[in-house]
Scaffold this motif. Sequence first.
Motif, PDB file in Angstrom:
ATOM      1  N   ASP A 206      -7.899  -2.340  12.600  1.00 13.97           N
ATOM      2  CA  ASP A 206      -7.557  -2.207  11.259  1.00 13.97           C
ATOM      3  C   ASP A 206      -8.149  -0.883  10.787  1.00 13.97           C
ATOM      4  N   ALA A 207      -7.501   0.030  10.366  1.00 15.26           N
ATOM      5  CA  ALA A 207      -7.734   1.503  10.374  1.00 15.26           C
ATOM      6  C   ALA A 207      -8.118   1.940   8.978  1.00 15.26           C
ATOM      7  N   TYR A 208      -9.258   1.035   8.413  1.00 19.22           N
ATOM      8  CA  TYR A 208      -9.395   1.537   7.102  1.00 19.22           C
ATOM      9  C   TYR A 208     -10.871   2.628   7.192  1.00 19.22           C
ATOM     10  N   PHE A 209     -10.727   3.674   7.893  1.00 18.34           N
ATOM     11  CA  PHE A 209     -11.915   4.503   8.336  1.00 18.34           C
ATOM     12  C   PHE A 209     -12.125   5.360   7.007  1.00 18.34           C
ATOM     13  N   PRO A 210     -13.312   5.636   6.493  1.00 18.26           N
ATOM     14  CA  PRO A 210     -13.680   6.655   5.319  1.00 18.26           C
ATOM     15  C   PRO A 210     -13.268   7.866   5.704  1.00 18.26           C
ATOM     16  N   LEU A 211     -12.736   8.484   4.679  1.00 22.18           N
ATOM     17  CA  LEU A 211     -12.067   9.787   5.178  1.00 22.18           C
ATOM     18  C   LEU A 211     -12.658  11.074   4.164  1.00 22.18           C
ATOM     19  N   SER A 212     -12.787  10.605   2.769  1.00 15.99           N
ATOM     20  CA  SER A 212     -13.051  11.633   1.939  1.00 15.99           C
ATOM     21  C   SER A 212     -13.567  11.156   0.759  1.00 15.99           C
ATOM     22  N   SER A 216      -9.111  12.875  -5.391  1.00 20.39           N
ATOM     23  CA  SER A 216      -7.680  12.892  -5.151  1.00 20.39           C
ATOM     24  C   SER A 216      -7.468  13.777  -3.879  1.00 20.39           C
ATOM     25  N   PRO A 217      -7.644  13.496  -2.718  1.00 24.46           N
ATOM     26  CA  PRO A 217      -7.555  14.368  -1.596  1.00 24.46           C
ATOM     27  C   PRO A 217      -6.455  15.074  -1.368  1.00 24.46           C
ATOM     28  N   THR A 218      -6.202  16.171  -0.689  1.00 24.80           N
ATOM     29  CA  THR A 218      -4.865  16.588  -0.211  1.00 24.80           C
ATOM     30  C   THR A 218      -4.792  15.945   1.218  1.00 24.80           C
ATOM     31  N   VAL A 219      -3.239  16.305   1.641  1.00 26.70           N
ATOM     32  CA  VAL A 219      -3.208  15.983   3.098  1.00 26.70           C
ATOM     33  C   VAL A 219      -4.023  16.635   3.781  1.00 26.70           C
ATOM     34  N   GLY A 258      -9.924   7.295  -0.186  1.00 26.83           N
ATOM     35  CA  GLY A 258     -10.329   7.822   0.953  1.00 26.83           C
ATOM     36  C   GLY A 258     -11.890   7.644   1.152  1.00 26.83           C
ATOM     37  N   LYS A 259     -12.531   6.965   0.021  1.00 26.31           N
ATOM     38  CA  LYS A 259     -14.059   7.060   0.112  1.00 26.31           C
ATOM     39  C   LYS A 259     -14.235   5.654   0.827  1.00 26.31           C
ATOM     40  N   LYS A 260     -13.774   4.471   0.497  1.00 27.85           N
ATOM     41  CA  LYS A 260     -13.626   3.225   1.165  1.00 27.85           C
ATOM     42  C   LYS A 260     -12.352   2.390   1.075  1.00 27.85           C
TER      43      LYS A 260
END
Length: 333
Positions: A206-212, A216-219, A258-260
Amino acid sequence: MKTITLFFLLIITLTFSCKSQIKKVNGVSFVASRDAISEQHINPVLKSQSNFVALMPYGFIKDLSAPEIKHNTDRQWFGETKNGLLQYAKIFQKEKIRIMVKPHIWVWKGEFTGNIKMSSEENWKILEKSYRQYILSYAKAAEDLNAALFCIGTELEQFVINRPKYWQKLILEIRKVYKGKLTYAANWDEYHLHDFWNDLDFIGIDAYFPLSEKKSPTVAEFELGWKLHKAAILKVQQQFNKPILFTEFGYRSIDFNGKKPWDSERLKGAVNLEAQVNALQAIHNQFWKEEWFAGGFVWKWFHSHDKVGGEKNNRFTPQNKPAEELIRKLYGL
């Protein structure tokens, strides 16, 4: 003449081989409802170019230390029961949509299932017996409806870690009643802790990895956030030599999504449709091209399409948002 004939045979063989390759799982997590469904409820799924749905019957426990699982009762919504599962599956299968049966447990007040842990050996034994009855019931249902995939559990970290021999035995029992492919839906911070992937067909995450941390992150910023996580996923994939399946993936249409990404508790927050689109585009860019990646199921899709989502909604569903059009495009590739 012989050379020309061999050339055309080669072309035909290559063409057939390409057409017969298994496509990625382009799936949606189809939410159980109070009622039976009909063709009108699945037409939007067909339009999204999905080839799989995850159907999710539910069991319920009172709290994180309670050992009894209640399931398939007349107090549940129809879609959460065995009859609901079978009815939903038959409607989808008429339209050639394949099924993953993915049982979930709901803890009273919505507490995290990964923390289910018993305080005594006696209660562990009760939980094991109760879970066995629950999961084998749905494994048999999955076999009866010829489901392509069966998920043996969803986000049960402490249960799996504390009772490894039980899970090894349970997998053998499941395979006696269900002949299709098996996975387990590990939470994003759990998948690397387990050894039973050798006994399953897919490593489910279940791929809810923190990313940014950005509003409002860009691609590109989302893709940068995947760098370390993707390397860690690939390490586990290579260790067990099994394909990775995102048993859930998705993002809310909200600032700081993308934080949580797992956080569904924040009811308030500015709607950010672009952030949802960017996050979905980034995960597709990073994974769908990889041979070791099997695909995934977007979270989540409701049956009453015309009554959910929309441009004022900051929740997970992509329905009636720009994200829905993006999924249609990406799943149609």
